[in-house]
Design a protein around this motif. Structure first.
Motif, PDB file in Angstrom:
ATOM      1  N   GLY A   9      29.188  15.385  18.329  1.00 31.41           N
ATOM      2  CA  GLY A   9      29.331  13.996  18.729  1.00 31.41           C
ATOM      3  C   GLY A   9      30.097  13.131  17.761  1.00 31.41           C
ATOM      4  N   LYS A  36      35.146   8.781  16.062  1.00 38.82           N
ATOM      5  CA  LYS A  36      34.562   8.637  17.392  1.00 38.82           C
ATOM      6  C   LYS A  36      33.137   9.168  17.384  1.00 38.82           C
ATOM      7  N   ASP A  72      30.018   9.977  19.990  1.00 36.47           N
ATOM      8  CA  ASP A  72      29.636  10.195  21.388  1.00 36.47           C
ATOM      9  C   ASP A  72      28.270  10.872  21.365  1.00 36.47           C
ATOM     10  N   SER A  73      27.212  10.073  21.578  1.00 35.11           N
ATOM     11  CA  SER A  73      25.847  10.572  21.414  1.00 35.11           C
ATOM     12  C   SER A  73      24.975  10.023  22.529  1.00 35.11           C
ATOM     13  N   ASP A  88      25.710   6.732  24.555  1.00 41.44           N
ATOM     14  CA  ASP A  88      26.401   5.741  23.729  1.00 41.44           C
ATOM     15  C   ASP A  88      27.706   6.300  23.167  1.00 41.44           C
ATOM     16  N   ARG A  89      28.686   5.397  23.082  1.00 44.42           N
ATOM     17  CA  ARG A  89      29.969   5.722  22.465  1.00 44.42           C
ATOM     18  C   ARG A  89      30.382   4.587  21.549  1.00 44.42           C
ATOM     19  N   THR A 146      35.790   3.818  28.536  1.00 39.21           N
ATOM     20  CA  THR A 146      34.594   4.624  28.261  1.00 39.21           C
ATOM     21  C   THR A 146      33.417   3.787  27.773  1.00 39.21           C
ATOM     22  N   ALA A 201      33.079   2.068  25.038  1.00 40.20           N
ATOM     23  CA  ALA A 201      32.802   2.355  23.634  1.00 40.20           C
ATOM     24  C   ALA A 201      32.773   1.068  22.816  1.00 40.20           C
TER      25      ALA A 201
END
Length: 307
Positions: free
Chosen positions: A200, A217, A219-220, A223-224, A268, A270
């Motif tokens: 992630g 980045k 990504d988990s 969430d981003r 996305t 984010a």
């Protein structure tokens, strides 16, 4: 509140210094004065001092804790550094005490990300011990892009931009804050467009501000987030990413990198987390016409301006 959660990670920020830095007319030459005035109600006082016309800068480090890891993103100005700049040089700040207040000791840090190698992003890579510059975080890998390592290395004959600041400070920063971790075998000098760190977490090259500037980045779960370093300095760049700062080595390339990041962040959902943003420190954006709009700020409290 100076911490929040994204997926598996707790995110905290440590502010080494904040206050008036330089006139926005100098730092952002392409942003017209009317743009600052048009957004005065929310830019002043945390991002811009309307009374003086100065940019409000935050020198800060982002701390990520999760998956059994402790990661620092950028390490600020550091203490005791020999610099010609009055703000950067000879400091005796409480950065390590602030980390300790979060429950983070130098030995706990396993990864340091230098988004780029400007002086104000590498200072706490090292500290002065018995007259020698040694790694501040003895168990950490320091992640540095090869493009920046080669570009800022004084041993290489490269013509660098010197529109802002003293080139001597860049040489000194490399010698006292980058070379020591490399010599200690703790530097990971990565190449290519991406570098994975952990599940992630991925570093991605975003050149322009410097040749090796990168964003992290996250990504988990659902969430981003993008930790973008100096790809963004002012929230006005959220709205119109074509504007850049005089501090960039290649302003056009920086604008292209920023636009790509903004498009992906909007698509996305984010959170965009720059290095120097005051106030809430980060924001989500949405597309609006040919530009973007701020959708939501991060849930962080805003430190009061120092001056």
């Amino acid at each position: 509140m100076q911490s929040f959660t994204l997926g598996d990670f707790d995110i905290s920020r440590v502010t080494e210094w904040h206050g008036r830095f330089a006139p926005v007319s100098v730092l952002f030459p392409s942003i017209p004065a009317k743009a600052w005035d048009a957004h005065r109600t929310w830019l002043d006082p945390h991002f811009w001092d309307a009374a003086t016309g100065d940019y409000q800068a935050h020198m800060q480090t982002w701390v990520l804790r999760g998956q059994g890891r402790t990661i620092l993103i950028d390490t600020g100005m550091g203490n005791d550094k020999p610099r010609t700049d009055d703000l950067m040089g000879g400091r005796s700040g409480d950065f390590l005490h602030q980390l300790a207040a979060l429950g983070v000791r130098p030995d706990d840090v396993d990864t340091v990300v230098n988004t780029h190698l400007h002086t104000d992003h590498v200072g706490w890579n090292t500290q002065l011990r018995d007259g020698e510059w040694t790694p501040t975080f003895p168990n950490a890998q320091y992640l540095i892009s090869k493009a920046d390592f080669d570009y800022w290395n004084p041993a290489n004959s490269i013509t660098r931009k010197a529109d802002f600041g003293d080139p001597a400070d860049s040489r000194a920063a490399f010698n006292d804050s980058v070379l020591p971790v490399h010599r200690a075998g703790q530097a990971v000098v990565w190449e290519g467009s991406e570098h994975p760190i952990a599940p992630g977490l991925t570093l991605q090259l975003a050149p322009g501000h410097t040749p090796g500037s990168a964003l992290l980045k996250l990504d988990s779960g659902t969430d981003r987030a993008f930790f973008v370093g100096d790809l963004v300095h002012t929230p006005l760049q959220f709205l119109t990413p074509g504007h850049d700062t005089c501090l960039s080595e290649d302003q056009r390339q920086a604008a292209r990198s920023r636009l790509r990041m903004m498009e992906e962040a909007a698509d996305t959902n984010a959170l965009i987390i720059p290095a120097h943003l005051g106030g809430a420190g980060a924001a989500e954006v949405v597309r609006q016409g040919s530009g973007f709009a701020i959708k939501r700020w991060a849930p962080l409290s805003a430190p009061a301006p120092q001056n």
